[in-house]
Design a protein around this motif. Structure first.
Motif, PDB file in Angstrom:
ATOM      1  N   GLY A 122      57.254  16.864  74.900  1.00 29.85           N
ATOM      2  CA  GLY A 122      56.182  16.696  73.927  1.00 29.85           C
ATOM      3  C   GLY A 122      55.610  15.301  73.915  1.00 29.85           C
ATOM      4  N   GLU A 123      56.050  14.454  74.858  1.00 28.29           N
ATOM      5  CA  GLU A 123      55.601  13.060  74.841  1.00 28.29           C
ATOM      6  C   GLU A 123      54.125  12.924  75.209  1.00 28.29           C
ATOM      7  OE1 GLU A 123      56.942  13.726  79.051  1.00 28.29           O
ATOM      8  OE2 GLU A 123      57.429  14.453  77.054  1.00 28.29           O
ATOM      9  N   MET A 124      53.636  13.779  76.131  1.00 26.17           N
ATOM     10  CA  MET A 124      52.223  13.688  76.495  1.00 26.17           C
ATOM     11  C   MET A 124      51.339  14.144  75.338  1.00 26.17           C
ATOM     12  SD  MET A 124      51.946  14.681  80.499  1.00 26.17           S
ATOM     13  CE  MET A 124      52.945  13.841  81.735  1.00 26.17           C
ATOM     14  N   GLU A 125      51.713  15.240  74.701  1.00 23.39           N
ATOM     15  CA  GLU A 125      50.950  15.734  73.554  1.00 23.39           C
ATOM     16  C   GLU A 125      51.022  14.749  72.380  1.00 23.39           C
ATOM     17  OE1 GLU A 125      52.251  19.369  75.931  1.00 23.39           O
ATOM     18  OE2 GLU A 125      53.127  17.454  75.333  1.00 23.39           O
ATOM     19  N   PHE A 126      52.125  14.025  72.288  1.00 26.86           N
ATOM     20  CA  PHE A 126      52.264  13.007  71.254  1.00 26.86           C
ATOM     21  C   PHE A 126      51.174  11.943  71.401  1.00 26.86           C
ATOM     22  CE2 PHE A 126      53.978   8.690  70.511  1.00 26.86           C
ATOM     23  CZ  PHE A 126      54.131   8.725  69.134  1.00 26.86           C
TER      24      PHE A 126
ATOM     25  N   GLY B 134      50.122  26.274  73.474  1.00 26.64           N
ATOM     26  CA  GLY B 134      49.014  26.473  72.548  1.00 26.64           C
ATOM     27  C   GLY B 134      49.277  26.040  71.124  1.00 26.64           C
ATOM     28  N   GLU B 135      50.531  25.703  70.796  1.00 26.62           N
ATOM     29  CA  GLU B 135      50.841  25.284  69.434  1.00 26.62           C
ATOM     30  C   GLU B 135      50.588  23.784  69.256  1.00 26.62           C
ATOM     31  OE1 GLU B 135      54.838  26.313  68.464  1.00 26.62           O
ATOM     32  OE2 GLU B 135      54.323  28.382  67.938  1.00 26.62           O
ATOM     33  N   PRO B 136      50.101  23.378  68.085  1.00 27.61           N
ATOM     34  CA  PRO B 136      50.004  21.940  67.807  1.00 27.61           C
ATOM     35  C   PRO B 136      51.399  21.354  67.646  1.00 27.61           C
ATOM     36  CG  PRO B 136      49.463  23.223  65.848  1.00 27.61           C
ATOM     37  CD  PRO B 136      49.625  24.210  66.960  1.00 27.61           C
ATOM     38  N   LEU B 137      51.577  20.119  68.100  1.00 30.25           N
ATOM     39  CA  LEU B 137      52.888  19.483  68.030  1.00 30.25           C
ATOM     40  C   LEU B 137      52.851  18.284  67.089  1.00 30.25           C
ATOM     41  CD1 LEU B 137      54.107  19.435  71.760  1.00 30.25           C
ATOM     42  CD2 LEU B 137      54.694  21.047  69.952  1.00 30.25           C
ATOM     43  N   ARG B 138      53.798  18.260  66.190  1.00 30.26           N
ATOM     44  CA  ARG B 138      53.950  17.099  65.305  1.00 30.26           C
ATOM     45  C   ARG B 138      55.100  16.230  65.775  1.00 30.26           C
ATOM     46  NH1 ARG B 138      57.461  15.970  61.295  1.00 30.26           N
ATOM     47  NH2 ARG B 138      56.812  14.465  59.701  1.00 30.26           N
ATOM     48  N   ASP B 139      56.140  16.877  66.302  1.00 29.58           N
ATOM     49  CA  ASP B 139      57.354  16.174  66.688  1.00 29.58           C
ATOM     50  C   ASP B 139      57.630  16.332  68.180  1.00 29.58           C
ATOM     51  OD1 ASP B 139      57.749  15.566  63.986  1.00 29.58           O
ATOM     52  OD2 ASP B 139      58.815  17.460  63.652  1.00 29.58           O
ATOM     53  N   LEU B 140      58.556  15.528  68.669  1.00 38.04           N
ATOM     54  CA  LEU B 140      59.051  15.648  70.032  1.00 38.04           C
ATOM     55  C   LEU B 140      60.445  16.263  69.990  1.00 38.04           C
ATOM     56  CD1 LEU B 140      57.186  12.945  69.738  1.00 38.04           C
ATOM     57  CD2 LEU B 140      57.948  12.501  72.066  1.00 38.04           C
ATOM     58  N   VAL B 141      60.938  16.701  71.147  1.00 38.02           N
ATOM     59  CA  VAL B 141      62.263  17.301  71.235  1.00 38.02           C
ATOM     60  C   VAL B 141      63.062  16.584  72.313  1.00 38.02           C
ATOM     61  CG1 VAL B 141      63.578  19.389  71.772  1.00 38.02           C
ATOM     62  CG2 VAL B 141      61.468  19.557  70.440  1.00 38.02           C
ATOM     63  N   LEU B 142      64.295  16.218  71.978  1.00 39.54           N
ATOM     64  CA  LEU B 142      65.209  15.585  72.924  1.00 39.54           C
ATOM     65  C   LEU B 142      66.333  16.561  73.271  1.00 39.54           C
ATOM     66  CD1 LEU B 142      66.307  13.040  74.427  1.00 39.54           C
ATOM     67  CD2 LEU B 142      67.502  12.452  72.306  1.00 39.54           C
TER      68      LEU B 142
ATOM     69  N   GLU C 209      71.771  22.393  72.299  1.00 33.42           N
ATOM     70  CA  GLU C 209      71.725  21.545  71.122  1.00 33.42           C
ATOM     71  C   GLU C 209      70.616  20.525  71.338  1.00 33.42           C
ATOM     72  OE1 GLU C 209      74.456  18.382  68.564  1.00 33.42           O
ATOM     73  OE2 GLU C 209      75.410  19.792  69.951  1.00 33.42           O
ATOM     74  N   VAL C 210      69.617  20.534  70.476  1.00 34.23           N
ATOM     75  CA  VAL C 210      68.467  19.650  70.648  1.00 34.23           C
ATOM     76  C   VAL C 210      68.297  18.803  69.400  1.00 34.23           C
ATOM     77  CG1 VAL C 210      67.371  21.421  72.078  1.00 34.23           C
ATOM     78  CG2 VAL C 210      66.718  21.207  69.679  1.00 34.23           C
ATOM     79  N   ALA C 211      67.508  17.742  69.543  1.00 27.57           N
ATOM     80  CA  ALA C 211      67.202  16.876  68.409  1.00 27.57           C
ATOM     81  C   ALA C 211      65.692  16.740  68.286  1.00 27.57           C
ATOM     82  CB  ALA C 211      67.836  15.498  68.608  1.00 27.57           C
ATOM     83  N   ARG C 212      65.189  16.908  67.068  1.00 21.74           N
ATOM     84  CA  ARG C 212      63.755  16.718  66.829  1.00 21.74           C
ATOM     85  C   ARG C 212      63.502  15.256  66.481  1.00 21.74           C
ATOM     86  NH1 ARG C 212      60.412  20.602  67.547  1.00 21.74           N
ATOM     87  NH2 ARG C 212      61.212  22.730  67.575  1.00 21.74           N
ATOM     88  N   ILE C 213      62.447  14.711  67.062  1.00 14.72           N
ATOM     89  CA  ILE C 213      62.074  13.319  66.842  1.00 14.72           C
ATOM     90  C   ILE C 213      60.770  13.295  66.068  1.00 14.72           C
ATOM     91  CG2 ILE C 213      61.401  11.174  67.989  1.00 14.72           C
ATOM     92  CD1 ILE C 213      63.227  12.039  70.301  1.00 14.72           C
ATOM     93  N   ASP C 214      60.791  12.730  64.895  1.00 17.58           N
ATOM     94  CA  ASP C 214      59.634  12.713  64.018  1.00 17.58           C
ATOM     95  C   ASP C 214      58.495  11.900  64.647  1.00 17.58           C
ATOM     96  OD1 ASP C 214      58.081  11.206  61.636  1.00 17.58           O
ATOM     97  OD2 ASP C 214      58.763  13.186  60.960  1.00 17.58           O
ATOM     98  N   GLY C 215      57.340  12.539  64.818  1.00 25.25           N
ATOM     99  CA  GLY C 215      56.217  11.890  65.472  1.00 25.25           C
ATOM    100  C   GLY C 215      55.666  10.709  64.699  1.00 25.25           C
ATOM    101  N   GLU C 216      55.622  10.809  63.366  1.00 24.89           N
ATOM    102  CA  GLU C 216      55.106   9.708  62.556  1.00 24.89           C
ATOM    103  C   GLU C 216      56.010   8.488  62.652  1.00 24.89           C
ATOM    104  OE1 GLU C 216      52.280   9.535  60.996  1.00 24.89           O
ATOM    105  OE2 GLU C 216      51.660  11.573  61.525  1.00 24.89           O
ATOM    106  N   GLN C 217      57.309   8.730  62.575  1.00 25.01           N
ATOM    107  CA  GLN C 217      58.251   7.614  62.683  1.00 25.01           C
ATOM    108  C   GLN C 217      58.183   6.977  64.068  1.00 25.01           C
ATOM    109  OE1 GLN C 217      62.294   8.300  61.390  1.00 25.01           O
ATOM    110  NE2 GLN C 217      61.654   9.766  59.816  1.00 25.01           N
ATOM    111  N   LEU C 218      58.048   7.814  65.104  1.00 26.13           N
ATOM    112  CA  LEU C 218      57.978   7.273  66.458  1.00 26.13           C
ATOM    113  C   LEU C 218      56.707   6.442  66.644  1.00 26.13           C
ATOM    114  CD1 LEU C 218      59.238   7.103  69.265  1.00 26.13           C
ATOM    115  CD2 LEU C 218      57.977   9.185  69.875  1.00 26.13           C
ATOM    116  N   GLU C 219      55.602   6.905  66.089  1.00 23.02           N
ATOM    117  CA  GLU C 219      54.353   6.146  66.182  1.00 23.02           C
ATOM    118  C   GLU C 219      54.532   4.749  65.586  1.00 23.02           C
ATOM    119  OE1 GLU C 219      49.758   6.286  64.482  1.00 23.02           O
ATOM    120  OE2 GLU C 219      50.999   8.097  64.441  1.00 23.02           O
ATOM    121  N   GLN C 220      55.114   4.674  64.419  1.00 23.41           N
ATOM    122  CA  GLN C 220      55.340   3.380  63.774  1.00 23.41           C
ATOM    123  C   GLN C 220      56.294   2.511  64.595  1.00 23.41           C
ATOM    124  OE1 GLN C 220      56.641   4.193  59.771  1.00 23.41           O
ATOM    125  NE2 GLN C 220      54.950   5.600  59.393  1.00 23.41           N
TER     126      GLN C 220
END
Length: 225
Positions: free
Chosen positions: A85-89, A46-54, A106-117
């Protein structure tokens, strides 16, 4: 989806030959490595997603809670460079599932704006995402349709058979009520279905939980109309 060379699909040879580019593009968008304690969510339904998680390694659980309080557990997954989070992206929808750490991760956040570009600049990587999402989608639909169209006992037997063949994309839980939720039912109904399979001599309880007792009989049970 898994951030590794895909072993099936129309474009399989391309992913094995050019996967370095995909890893470089995704790695360039990582902004925040962090630690997630056991039992904590990586993502909340139910939360909006800005980033993805690896998640490069470690076990997670995936579940959905309906407004009436009923809960469906998709199962647990031993991550191997798994991206969430790739589908919501792509859709912009809110998160559909709770993704919970089953152990410290241990996870890594992937910036959605950077990934879009990056995907606009490298369309081949966008094609990889499309292929991986399509494969995961059809695997998940297979699970959901079997859960809806077949009895609980059949689904339990099918799950055990797929585990035996190492075909299961997700695994189960050790707690009975969570296993019941994985098959979309209550603990009482789940236990009754397990007893039916045990009475037929098809399954038994072992040290690691429910296991196949009669493989040939189980296959015949699954193949009957």
């Amino acid at each position: 989806m898994q951030l590794k060379p895909l072993l099936k699909g129309r474009f399989q040879p391309h992913w094995q030959a050019g996967h370095d580019l995909i890893e470089q593009v995704v790695s360039s968008c990582i902004t925040e490595p962090r630690l997630i304690p056991e039992g904590e969510p990586l993502m909340r339904q139910g939360e909006p997603l800005r980033d993805l998680v690896l998640v490069k390694s470690g076990r997670i659980a995936m579940g959905h809670t309906a407004m009436n309080g009923r809960r469906f557990q998709l199962g647990t997954l031993e991550c191997d460079h798994q991206l969430f989070g790739e589908m919501e992206f792509f859709t912009g929808y809110r998160c559909q599932l709770d993704i919970i750490a089953e152990e410290p991760l241990e996870v890594a956040r992937i910036d959605g704006e950077q990934l879009e570009q990056a995907l606009v600049a490298h369309p081949k990587v966008a094609l990889f995402f499309a292929t991986a999402i399509a494969i995961d989608y059809q695997d998940t639909v297979d699970i959901f349709t079997c859960r809806m169209l077949y009895p609980i006992s059949y689904n339990i037997a099918l799950d055990l058979y797929h585990s035996h063949c190492h075909h299961n994309p997700v695994s189960g839980f050790r707690k009975g009520y969570q296993e019941a939720e994985r098959f979309g039912t209550t603990d009482r109904v789940y236990r009754r279905a397990v007893k039916e399979l045990m009475d037929k001599g098809l399954v038994e309880r072992g040290e690691e939980g429910l296991q196949i007792r009669d493989l040939a009989g189980l296959k015949a049970f699954l193949e009957q109309p």
